[in-house]
Design a protein around this motif. Structure first.
Motif, short mmCIF file in Angstrom:
data_model
loop_
_atom_site.label_atom_id
_atom_site.label_comp_id
_atom_site.label_asym_id
_atom_site.label_seq_id
_atom_site.Cartn_x
_atom_site.Cartn_y
_atom_site.Cartn_z
N GLY A 256 0.81 -1.21 0.00
CA GLY A 256 0.00 0.00 0.00
C GLY A 256 0.85 1.26 0.00
O GLY A 256 1.92 1.31 0.62
N TYR A 257 0.33 2.31 -0.70
CA TYR A 257 1.05 3.58 -0.81
C TYR A 257 0.13 4.75 -0.50
O TYR A 257 -1.02 4.78 -0.93
CB TYR A 257 1.57 3.78 -2.24
CG TYR A 257 2.61 2.81 -2.71
CD1 TYR A 257 3.97 3.09 -2.58
CD2 TYR A 257 2.23 1.62 -3.32
CE1 TYR A 257 4.93 2.21 -3.05
CE2 TYR A 257 3.19 0.73 -3.80
CZ TYR A 257 4.54 1.03 -3.66
OH TYR A 257 5.50 0.15 -4.12
N TRP A 258 0.68 5.75 0.21
CA TRP A 258 0.04 7.05 0.28
C TRP A 258 0.31 7.80 -1.02
O TRP A 258 1.43 7.77 -1.53
CB TRP A 258 0.60 7.87 1.45
CG TRP A 258 0.30 7.35 2.81
CD1 TRP A 258 1.18 6.82 3.71
CD2 TRP A 258 -0.98 7.35 3.46
NE1 TRP A 258 0.54 6.47 4.87
CE2 TRP A 258 -0.79 6.79 4.75
CE3 TRP A 258 -2.25 7.76 3.08
CZ2 TRP A 258 -1.83 6.63 5.64
CZ3 TRP A 258 -3.30 7.59 3.99
CH2 TRP A 258 -3.09 7.04 5.24
N THR A 259 -0.70 8.48 -1.54
CA THR A 259 -0.52 9.23 -2.79
C THR A 259 -0.77 10.73 -2.62
O THR A 259 -0.65 11.48 -3.58
CB THR A 259 -1.45 8.68 -3.88
OG1 THR A 259 -2.82 8.84 -3.46
CG2 THR A 259 -1.17 7.22 -4.16
N GLU A 260 -1.10 11.15 -1.39
CA GLU A 260 -1.31 12.57 -1.10
C GLU A 260 -0.90 12.84 0.34
O GLU A 260 -0.91 11.95 1.20
CB GLU A 260 -2.78 12.95 -1.29
CG GLU A 260 -3.28 12.95 -2.72
CD GLU A 260 -4.72 13.43 -2.82
OE1 GLU A 260 -4.95 14.49 -3.43
OE2 GLU A 260 -5.61 12.73 -2.29
N GLY A 261 -0.58 14.10 0.62
CA GLY A 261 -0.33 14.54 1.99
C GLY A 261 1.12 14.38 2.42
O GLY A 261 1.93 13.72 1.77
N LEU A 262 1.42 14.98 3.56
CA LEU A 262 2.75 14.88 4.17
C LEU A 262 2.78 13.59 4.99
O LEU A 262 2.02 13.45 5.96
CB LEU A 262 3.03 16.10 5.03
CG LEU A 262 4.45 16.23 5.61
CD1 LEU A 262 5.46 16.37 4.48
CD2 LEU A 262 4.52 17.41 6.57
N ARG A 263 3.64 12.67 4.62
CA ARG A 263 3.65 11.34 5.25
C ARG A 263 5.07 10.95 5.66
O ARG A 263 6.05 11.40 5.05
CB ARG A 263 3.12 10.28 4.27
CG ARG A 263 1.79 10.61 3.63
CD ARG A 263 0.65 10.55 4.62
NE ARG A 263 -0.62 10.88 3.97
CZ ARG A 263 -1.79 10.88 4.60
NH1 ARG A 263 -1.86 10.58 5.89
NH2 ARG A 263 -2.90 11.20 3.94
N PHE A 264 5.15 10.07 6.65
CA PHE A 264 6.46 9.53 7.02
C PHE A 264 6.77 8.35 6.11
O PHE A 264 5.99 7.41 6.00
CB PHE A 264 6.49 9.08 8.47
CG PHE A 264 7.82 8.49 8.87
CD1 PHE A 264 8.91 9.33 9.12
CD2 PHE A 264 8.00 7.12 8.96
CE1 PHE A 264 10.14 8.79 9.46
CE2 PHE A 264 9.22 6.58 9.30
CZ PHE A 264 10.30 7.42 9.56
N ASP A 265 7.93 8.44 5.46
CA ASP A 265 8.37 7.37 4.56
C ASP A 265 9.24 6.41 5.36
O ASP A 265 10.36 6.75 5.76
CB ASP A 265 9.17 7.98 3.40
CG ASP A 265 9.54 6.95 2.34
OD1 ASP A 265 9.75 5.77 2.69
OD2 ASP A 265 9.63 7.32 1.16
#
Length: 458
Positions: A256-265
């Motif tokens: 799964g991937y985040w595709t928007e927003g400020l996220r911790f990688d």
């Protein structure tokens, strides 16, 4: 029944003459032969069941004119009010009005595309009324090695006048999926082309900007690479959950991937901005080989406890900590065919699925599995019984199992899925079920579209 049985017999005769499965949409020939890099959608020559079987299901209607159906979607219109079903398949595209009676669809428009290859998991933009059709390189007589692939964009602003806007060539084209409210497409599969790197096992995902649908922009660098223990491999399909996480299923598992927003990688170990072109890893990884022997995950679903149009999903169990995925795999007989696998995401939030290697593999913990083999309502003489697409309404998961029909599972306890209904017509080949207005619409590659009412409760 006699007419449909005759149709299936005719199809079988053609298949026998050609020596290939009539509906093989993957990359392998019939079982018992060495598969090309990819996945198989058939376990050999189609065989009609001796009889039909059903439990807790009422058949309300069938659309035999949609024979070859692969994928179903729905669009709603306000001026005038219309509820429209979109059906894609080997024939092309059809739109139906189901406003007055969903059990009696009325054909509105169609785009004939003889020679298309499936168009699995066709996507729609509910706001802009656009339809995105993936063109597999095997369409129109092409091959995975040299065929042209990409996406057709269709204007459905007037569902009675479907109109193709453009075709954009993309290095992938087995499936295409919307991310970020259909402003971008993620397109993946099938097996690699002859010009692609020799060490790839299949095509990853390419991103296309469709904010201007008449002038789509394809980004040159693929994403979701190195998905199979560090090897770039076949990314089959993408499903976006209610939290906005895009889950990519394929050989090597589901991630799964985040595709928007400020996220911790968790891979780069820093905060950064997630975009459709440069997504941030969230969770996921490979599936235990004891649960899914082929390692080929076809599609997935992560319930997060949000209310949907058809009721709350099952996210309360584990608070979004589970992922449902289907393994597509065909063997000689049903026992080893693809299964529904339910896994825990716990322990995968630190980028483990992106650091997995053959020497140090990472696998999600399996919570439960379900296979159609030996279940009530199954036909032991029909070998087409791999898991395929599914859809969830409340605590009931409806899933296609090809020649073994559509199965209804109670997933109140995801560790113990329990069959509570089934619909297996003798002449059917179930590909995709979709809940809508309390009914289940099933894209059946032989029968067309079946419209079912589940009577077993929730």
């Amino acid at each position: 029944m006699p007419r449909r049985s005759a149709l299936l017999t005719a199809i079988t005769a053609v298949v026998l003459a050609m020596g290939v499965p009539a509906w093989a949409c993957g990359d392998a020939p019939a079982f018992g032969t060495a598969p090309e890099s990819g996945h198989a959608h058939s376990a050999g020559t189609p065989k009609a069941s001796k009889s039909s079987a059903a439990k807790n299901v009422e058949l309300l209607g069938t659309l035999p004119e949609a024979q070859g159906a692969i994928s179903i979607n729905f669009l709603q219109y306000s001026r005038p009010h219309r509820d429209v079903m979109i059906v894609a398949g080997e024939f092309g595209l059809k739109s139906y009005d189901i406003t007055a009676d969903p059990a009696k669809p009325r054909l509105l428009s169609e785009i004939s595309m003889p020679g298309m290859w499936e168009m699995e998991d066709t996507e729609v933009d509910p706001e802009r009324k656009l339809i995105f059709l993936a063109r597999d390189p095997r369409a129109f007589g092409g091959t995975t090695a040299t065929g042209k692939s990409g996406v057709y964009i269709v204007d459905a602003a007037d569902p009675a006048k479907l109109d193709t806007i453009t075709f954009v060539e993309i290095p992938a084209g087995h499936t295409t999926s919307c991310v970020n409210d259909c402003r971008y497409l993620w397109t993946g599969g099938p097996a690699k082309a002859s010009h692609m790197p020799a060490d790839w096992g299949g095509r990853p995902v390419w991103v296309t900007d469709v904010r201007d649908p008449r002038n789509p922009k394809v980004y040159p660098n693929p994403i979701d690479t190195a998905r199979n223990d560090g090897k770039t491999d076949y990314a089959h399909d993408v499903q976006v959950d209610a939290d906005g996480v895009a889950w990519v299923s394929g050989r090597g598992g589901v991630r799964g991937y985040w595709t928007e927003g400020l996220r911790f990688d968790p891979v780069q170990r820093k905060l950064r901005r997630a975009t459709a072109v440069d997504p941030v890893p969230f969770a996921g990884g490979g599936i235990s080989e004891l649960s899914a022997t082929s390692k080929f995950l076809h599609n997935s679903y992560r319930p997060v406890g949000r209310r949907t149009l058809d009721g709350p999903d099952v996210g309360a169990w584990g608070y979004g900590q589970t992922v449902f995925a289907t393994e597509e795999n065909f063997a000689d007989g049903c026992a080893a065919d693809g299964v529904l696998v339910i896994s825990s995401l716990k322990g995968s939030y630190g980028g483990e699925g992106w650091r997995s290697t053959p020497e140090n593999p990472y696998r999600l913990n399996t919570i439960g599995t379900w296979s159609v083999a030996g279940q009530e309502g199954s036909d032991p003489d029909n070998g087409n019984c791999s898991a395929h697409y599914f859809d969830v309404r409340g605590k009931v998961l409806a899933q296609s199992f090809y020649g073994q029909g559509t199965r209804f599972l109670d997933i109140s306890d995801p560790s113990r899925p329990r069959q509570v209904g089934y619909f297996r017509p003798a002449d059917g080949l179930s590909w995709q079920p979709l809940w809508h207005r309390g009914l289940l619409f099933v894209a059946d590659n032989v029968r067309g579209v079946d419209i079912l009412r589940f009577t077993g409760g929730k």
